[in-house]
Scaffold this active site. Structure first.
Site, PDB file in Angstrom:
ATOM      1  N   SER A 148      39.653  25.020  28.770  1.00 39.50           N
ATOM      2  CA  SER A 148      38.668  25.296  27.720  1.00 39.50           C
ATOM      3  C   SER A 148      39.070  24.555  26.460  1.00 39.50           C
ATOM      4  O   SER A 148      40.263  24.320  26.221  1.00 39.50           O
ATOM      5  CB  SER A 148      38.612  26.798  27.425  1.00 39.50           C
ATOM      6  OG  SER A 148      37.823  27.077  26.276  1.00 39.50           O
ATOM      7  N   TYR A 164      42.878  34.716  25.890  1.00 32.95           N
ATOM      8  CA  TYR A 164      42.105  33.649  26.533  1.00 32.95           C
ATOM      9  C   TYR A 164      42.559  32.283  26.025  1.00 32.95           C
ATOM     10  O   TYR A 164      42.829  31.363  26.808  1.00 32.95           O
ATOM     11  CB  TYR A 164      40.621  33.860  26.261  1.00 32.95           C
ATOM     12  CG  TYR A 164      39.724  32.809  26.880  1.00 32.95           C
ATOM     13  CD1 TYR A 164      39.367  32.878  28.217  1.00 32.95           C
ATOM     14  CD2 TYR A 164      39.230  31.747  26.116  1.00 32.95           C
ATOM     15  CE1 TYR A 164      38.535  31.912  28.788  1.00 32.95           C
ATOM     16  CE2 TYR A 164      38.408  30.788  26.676  1.00 32.95           C
ATOM     17  CZ  TYR A 164      38.068  30.877  28.014  1.00 32.95           C
ATOM     18  OH  TYR A 164      37.256  29.922  28.564  1.00 32.95           O
TER      19      TYR A 164
END
Length: 257
Positions: A148, A164
Site C-alpha cells: 500500500s 496497517y
C-alpha cells in the site's frame, strides 16, 4: 518474442489470496483474461462461490479454497489443494489483508496482532511454503505482494491506521528482501502499492475523507475497477522478467505530495 507474447500467461497457475472481492478479484480477472488458470482463496465460502461463478462466466478456469490465513496451520493445506488441482503454482499474489482503525494510544493488542498476523506473518508463511515446495525446486516463480502507499509514507491526521501502515511498510521490505534472497532461484518478488480504491476495507475512510482524498491526488480521482489490472499482468508476465524487488505505487500520484 513479440510484445503480446511477453504478456501472455496461457497455462500458468496463479494463486490469488483474498481473491473473492475487491482488489483481489480485480487482479484475478486480469490474470484469467491473459490465460492463467486461477486458484482463489478467502475466508468466506459464499463470497468465494460468487467470485467463482463470476470468473467462470468470463470463461476462466477457477479453483476456490476456503482458508483463514491468520490460522497459520491452514497454510500447508491450502497449498496442497492448489497442487492437487493444478500440479504447480507459477504466480502467487499475496493479496489477503486486514485493517483496524484506532488512535495509537488506544490501539487494542488484539487488533494489532490481527493486522500483523494476516498482513505480515501469513504473507511470509505462504510465500515460504510455496517457495520451498514449488518454486525453488523448479527454478522459477513469481510472487506479487499487495502492499500500500500507506507503507511508503504516513497518512493524514485522523486516519488512525498505525498497524496497517506498519504492516504494509513491512510488506514492501519483505518483497525487497525476498527478491534479493531468491533471485538466484529464478524467483521474482515485487510489491504493488495501491492508493485508495473502493473496497470493503477502505470504504469507511473513503466515505469520511472522500473529497479531501481526491483534492490531494494529482489525477483528481481514486482507483477504479480496471486500475490494477495492467500492473498485475505486467508483473506476473515475462514483460517484467528483469524487474524484481520493486514497489510500484498505483495512487494517481497522491504519494508524491
Amino acid at each position: 518474442m513479440g510484445v503480446k507474447q511477453l504478456f501472455d500467461l496461457t497455462g500458468q497457475v496463479a494463486l490469488v489470496t483474498g481473491g473473492s472481492r475487491g482488489l483481489g478479484l480485480q487482479m484475478a480477472e486480469a490474470l484469467g483474461e491473459m490465460g492463467a488458470r486461477l486458484a482463489i482463496t478467502a475466508r468466506k465460502a459464499d463470497e468465494l462461490a460468487g467470485a467463482k461463478a463470476h470468473l467462470e462466466g468470463l470463461g476462466y478456469e477457477v479453483e476456490t479454497i476456503v482458508c483463514d490465513q491468520s490460522k497459520f496451520d491452514q497454510v500447508p493445506g491450502l497449498v496442497d489443494q492448489v497442487l492437487a488441482r493444478f500440479g504447480t503454482i507459477d504466480i502467487l499474489v499475496n493479496n489477503a489483508g486486514a485493517t483496524w482503525g484506532e488512535k495509537a494510544e488506544d490501539y487494542p493488542d488484539a487488533a494489532w496482532h490481527k493486522v500483523m498476523d494476516l498482513n505480515v506473518s501469513a504473507l511470509f508463511f505462504l510465500s515460504r511454503e510455496i517457495g520451498k515446495r514449488v518454486m525453488i525446486p523448479k527454478g522459477r516463480g513469481n510472487i506479487i505482494v499487495t502492499a500500500s502507499v500507506a507503507g511508503l509514507k504516513g497518512t493524514p491526521p485522523g486516519m488512525n491506521t498505525i498497524a496497517y501502515n506498519t504492516s504494509k511498510a513491512a510488506a514492501v521490505h519483505f518483497a525487497r528482501t525476498l527478491a534479493s534472497e531468491w533471485g538466484h532461484y529464478g524467483i521474482r518478488v515485487n510489491a504493488i502499492c495501491p492508493g485508495f480504491f473502493p473496497s470493503k476495507m477502505a470504504g469507511g475512510l473513503i466515505e469520511k475523507f472522500g473529497q479531501a482524498l481526491i483534492d490531494r491526488t494529482p489525477l483528481r480521482r481514486i482507483g477504479g475497477e480496471e486500475d490494477l489490472k495492467g500492473l498485475v499482468v505486467f508483473l506476473a508476465s515475462d514483460a517484467s522478467r528483469h524487474i524484481t524487488g520493486q514497489a510500484i505505487a498505483v495512487d494517481g500520484g497522491a504519494s508524491l505530495i
